[in-house]
Design a protein around this motif. Structure first.
Motif, mmCIF file in Angstrom:
data_model
loop_
_atom_site.group_PDB
_atom_site.id
_atom_site.type_symbol
_atom_site.label_atom_id
_atom_site.label_comp_id
_atom_site.label_asym_id
_atom_site.label_seq_id
_atom_site.Cartn_x
_atom_site.Cartn_y
_atom_site.Cartn_z
ATOM 1 N N GLU A 258 0.840 -1.207 0.000
ATOM 2 C CA GLU A 258 0.000 0.000 0.000
ATOM 3 C C GLU A 258 0.873 1.254 0.000
ATOM 4 O OE1 GLU A 258 -3.978 -1.710 2.307
ATOM 5 O OE2 GLU A 258 -2.331 -0.820 3.463
ATOM 6 N N GLU A 259 1.943 1.238 0.773
ATOM 7 C CA GLU A 259 2.856 2.373 0.816
ATOM 8 C C GLU A 259 3.607 2.523 -0.505
ATOM 9 O OE1 GLU A 259 5.249 1.542 4.214
ATOM 10 O OE2 GLU A 259 3.680 2.095 5.663
ATOM 11 N N LEU A 260 4.000 1.396 -1.110
ATOM 12 C CA LEU A 260 4.700 1.447 -2.391
ATOM 13 C C LEU A 260 3.793 2.009 -3.481
ATOM 14 C CD1 LEU A 260 7.352 0.658 -3.903
ATOM 15 C CD2 LEU A 260 6.198 -1.486 -4.498
ATOM 16 N N PHE A 261 2.556 1.513 -3.541
ATOM 17 C CA PHE A 261 1.610 2.013 -4.542
ATOM 18 C C PHE A 261 1.364 3.504 -4.361
ATOM 19 C CE2 PHE A 261 -0.418 -2.472 -4.293
ATOM 20 C CZ PHE A 261 0.534 -2.982 -5.156
ATOM 21 N N ALA A 262 1.110 3.913 -3.126
ATOM 22 C CA ALA A 262 0.830 5.325 -2.854
ATOM 23 C C ALA A 262 2.017 6.204 -3.223
ATOM 24 C CB ALA A 262 0.463 5.512 -1.381
ATOM 25 N N GLY A 263 3.227 5.697 -2.951
ATOM 26 C CA GLY A 263 4.428 6.459 -3.278
ATOM 27 C C GLY A 263 4.657 6.600 -4.768
ATOM 28 N N ARG A 264 3.967 5.786 -5.547
ATOM 29 C CA ARG A 264 4.056 5.860 -7.003
ATOM 30 C C ARG A 264 2.760 6.389 -7.616
ATOM 31 N NH1 ARG A 264 7.841 3.599 -4.964
ATOM 32 N NH2 ARG A 264 9.759 2.862 -5.969
ATOM 33 N N ASN A 265 2.002 7.081 -6.796
ATOM 34 C CA ASN A 265 0.778 7.770 -7.245
ATOM 35 C C ASN A 265 -0.287 6.822 -7.779
ATOM 36 O OD1 ASN A 265 1.820 10.423 -6.676
ATOM 37 N ND2 ASN A 265 3.073 10.239 -8.532
ATOM 38 N N VAL A 266 -0.323 5.621 -7.239
ATOM 39 C CA VAL A 266 -1.420 4.701 -7.524
ATOM 40 C C VAL A 266 -2.288 4.678 -6.277
ATOM 41 C CG1 VAL A 266 -2.082 2.384 -8.268
ATOM 42 C CG2 VAL A 266 0.111 3.349 -9.007
ATOM 43 N N GLY A 267 -3.408 5.391 -6.309
ATOM 44 C CA GLY A 267 -4.251 5.556 -5.133
ATOM 45 C C GLY A 267 -5.004 4.294 -4.751
ATOM 46 N N ALA A 268 -5.544 4.304 -3.541
ATOM 47 C CA ALA A 268 -6.237 3.131 -3.004
ATOM 48 C C ALA A 268 -7.415 2.727 -3.881
ATOM 49 C CB ALA A 268 -6.699 3.407 -1.576
ATOM 50 N N ALA A 269 -8.137 3.687 -4.416
ATOM 51 C CA ALA A 269 -9.288 3.356 -5.255
ATOM 52 C C ALA A 269 -8.845 2.653 -6.533
ATOM 53 C CB ALA A 269 -10.077 4.621 -5.593
ATOM 54 N N THR A 270 -7.732 3.106 -7.095
ATOM 55 C CA THR A 270 -7.208 2.465 -8.304
ATOM 56 C C THR A 270 -6.702 1.065 -8.000
ATOM 57 O OG1 THR A 270 -6.589 4.608 -9.235
ATOM 58 C CG2 THR A 270 -5.530 2.666 -10.164
ATOM 59 N N VAL A 271 -6.049 0.904 -6.869
ATOM 60 C CA VAL A 271 -5.579 -0.423 -6.462
ATOM 61 C C VAL A 271 -6.759 -1.390 -6.353
ATOM 62 C CG1 VAL A 271 -4.509 -1.756 -4.604
ATOM 63 C CG2 VAL A 271 -3.522 0.431 -5.295
ATOM 64 N N GLN A 272 -7.833 -0.956 -5.709
ATOM 65 C CA GLN A 272 -9.004 -1.828 -5.581
ATOM 66 C C GLN A 272 -9.603 -2.134 -6.950
ATOM 67 O OE1 GLN A 272 -11.944 -0.623 -2.716
ATOM 68 N NE2 GLN A 272 -13.286 -2.349 -3.168
ATOM 69 N N GLN A 273 -9.699 -1.131 -7.800
ATOM 70 C CA GLN A 273 -10.261 -1.341 -9.140
ATOM 71 C C GLN A 273 -9.440 -2.368 -9.921
ATOM 72 O OE1 GLN A 273 -10.023 2.137 -11.592
ATOM 73 N NE2 GLN A 273 -10.719 1.097 -13.421
ATOM 74 N N LEU A 274 -8.117 -2.231 -9.896
ATOM 75 C CA LEU A 274 -7.260 -3.151 -10.634
ATOM 76 C C LEU A 274 -7.295 -4.553 -10.026
ATOM 77 C CD1 LEU A 274 -4.201 -0.803 -11.237
ATOM 78 C CD2 LEU A 274 -5.941 -1.475 -12.898
ATOM 79 N N SER A 275 -7.373 -4.614 -8.710
ATOM 80 C CA SER A 275 -7.454 -5.917 -8.042
ATOM 81 C C SER A 275 -8.757 -6.625 -8.382
ATOM 82 C CB SER A 275 -7.325 -5.757 -6.524
ATOM 83 O OG SER A 275 -6.043 -5.278 -6.177
ATOM 84 N N GLU A 276 -9.849 -5.883 -8.382
ATOM 85 C CA GLU A 276 -11.142 -6.484 -8.737
ATOM 86 C C GLU A 276 -11.131 -6.959 -10.199
ATOM 87 O OE1 GLU A 276 -13.248 -7.315 -6.643
ATOM 88 O OE2 GLU A 276 -13.445 -5.825 -5.028
ATOM 89 N N ALA A 277 -10.513 -6.184 -11.087
ATOM 90 C CA ALA A 277 -10.408 -6.616 -12.483
ATOM 91 C C ALA A 277 -9.570 -7.884 -12.597
ATOM 92 C CB ALA A 277 -9.796 -5.495 -13.327
ATOM 93 N N SER A 278 -8.508 -7.969 -11.809
ATOM 94 C CA SER A 278 -7.690 -9.184 -11.800
ATOM 95 C C SER A 278 -8.483 -10.376 -11.290
ATOM 96 C CB SER A 278 -6.445 -8.979 -10.937
ATOM 97 O OG SER A 278 -5.580 -8.026 -11.499
ATOM 98 N N ARG A 279 -9.307 -10.145 -10.272
ATOM 99 C CA ARG A 279 -10.135 -11.223 -9.738
ATOM 100 C C ARG A 279 -11.043 -11.798 -10.831
ATOM 101 N NH1 ARG A 279 -11.168 -12.398 -4.765
ATOM 102 N NH2 ARG A 279 -13.379 -12.676 -5.194
ATOM 103 N N GLU A 280 -11.613 -10.931 -11.647
ATOM 104 C CA GLU A 280 -12.518 -11.404 -12.701
ATOM 105 C C GLU A 280 -11.779 -12.268 -13.718
ATOM 106 O OE1 GLU A 280 -14.614 -8.173 -14.486
ATOM 107 O OE2 GLU A 280 -15.447 -7.445 -12.585
ATOM 108 N N VAL A 281 -10.567 -11.860 -14.089
ATOM 109 C CA VAL A 281 -9.811 -12.628 -15.075
ATOM 110 C C VAL A 281 -9.348 -13.957 -14.476
ATOM 111 C CG1 VAL A 281 -7.847 -12.602 -16.645
ATOM 112 C CG2 VAL A 281 -9.063 -10.487 -16.162
#
Length: 358
Positions: A35-58
């Motif tokens: 979470e700290e690594l993503f945030a430090g690279r400007n990938v916000g929590a909402a985007t992380v959840q969105q990408l994770s949910e998309a990965s779950r579907e695949v």
């Protein structure tokens, strides 16, 4: 430190739950690091959840049994299912970041006389992360067994199966990364370990799934055969081993078509220096004894495969060599130590076998 965990549980959800319960504190700590690594690279929590949910579907479409294990880890560790997926989809999430990451050097040698392949890999990751990792031993769906290394909560990274197939793992970057949802590369590694026994079978699995990020998986089998399988959303290519010659890979594409779309490396990248170092130490990769092979690649000289934190880089962007691995596909054995090759002696070197007891 590299911990060990073994189970005979065949139900994926129950197995994941048991792992999450046993290592919940470590799983949550790893999640916090990311979470700290993503945030430090400007990938916000909402985007992380969105990408994770998309990965779950695949993953639900292509490997539902692995998704069941990931959800089991979430339940056992007390985190949300999408958070557990983020650990195995970290490469795909980082593909949304503007920072180029670097990770790992791999070498394989297949003797011309048909003897067993020899392999070695260094695993490099950020200095502030992955102080504790784990080697897991567990059943595959068909009754075979796998041993795989990863960060806590990841389904696989580097590993070997009792079928005599092993996988090494290096990161790559392509301009198409993040352009589409795909099977996370850590999940793809696990699919190969779980399902394949030959190089051809591994390539069939690669060809059957969409990809959202780039990586090279070096697949080695007891046929003997090996290939660096370069992956990207734009396609994939297999660079096959030639018996009697080393097969080497670091963090840039070797296939010309894929290399044309490669994300430019940073000024701090050592990928080409590390590849040149391996190319100049081909005789070391030929050594049959795993620890002697590792020791022969140890070096203090610049451009070796040992990566030290570069103080010219930002504190949160300093990769270093965190562990070293070998794979023996005849013995179905993973050799490992949490260190640079230059710091490994017999007392640090450990092995884990995927062989099913008779």
């Amino acid at each position: 430190m590299i911990e060990s965990w073994s189970t005979d549980e065949t139900d994926p959800a129950a197995r994941g739950n048991a792992f999450g319960a046993a290592w919940g504190e470590r799983v949550r700590a790893t999640l916090t690091e990311y979470e700290e690594l993503f945030a430090g690279r400007n990938v916000g929590a909402a985007t992380v959840q969105q990408l994770s949910e998309a990965s779950r579907e695949v993953v639900a479409e292509h490997a539902p049994e692995i998704l069941a294990e990931i959800d089991g880890v979430a339940a056992g560790a007390g985190i949300a299912p999408w958070q557990a997926m983020a650990l195995s989809a970290r490469t795909e999430i980082l593909a949304r970041a503007s920072v180029v990451t670097e990770e790992c050097s791999t070498a394989v040698f297949i003797p011309a006389d048909g003897r067993s392949p020899r392999t070695v890999q260094t695993w490099d990751w950020y200095s502030q992360m992955a102080h504790e990792t784990v080697v897991r031993s567990q059943p595959a769906p068909d009754g075979a067994r796998i041993v795989t290394f990863g960060e806590f909560g990841q389904v696989a990274k580097i590993g070997v199966s009792s079928r005599g197939l092993g996988v090494h793992f290096n990161i790559l970057q392509h301009t198409t990364d993040g352009s589409q949802p795909g099977v996370p590369v850590h999940v793809l590694t696990r699919m190969i370990l779980d399902r394949a026994g030959t190089l051809a079978q591994a390539l069939e699995i690669v060809d059957s799934v969409p990809l959202g990020a780039s990586t090279v998986l070096t697949v080695v089998t007891r046929e003997p055969a090996a290939a660096c399988v370069e992956l990207s959303p734009a396609g994939w290519a297999a660079i096959r081993a030639v018996p009697g010659e080393p097969l080497l890979h670091t963090n840039h594409f070797l296939d010309p078509a894929l290399a044309a779309g490669e994300t430019p490396a940073t000024a701090f990248s050592t990928t080409r220096e590390r590849l040149a170092y391996l190319d100049g130490r081909g005789s070391a990769v030929e050594i049959s004894d795993p620890l002697a092979r590792v020791s022969a690649l140890a070096s203090e000289e610049p451009g070796s495969i040992c990566v030290d934190p570069d103080t010219r880089r930002a504190p949160g962007d300093r990769p270093e060599t965190k562990a070293t691995f070998t794979i023996d596909v005849d013995r179905c054995e993973l050799g490992f130590a949490p260190s640079h090759p230059r710091n490994i002696g017999a007392e640090q070197w450990r092995t884990a076998t995927a062989l099913v007891p008779a």
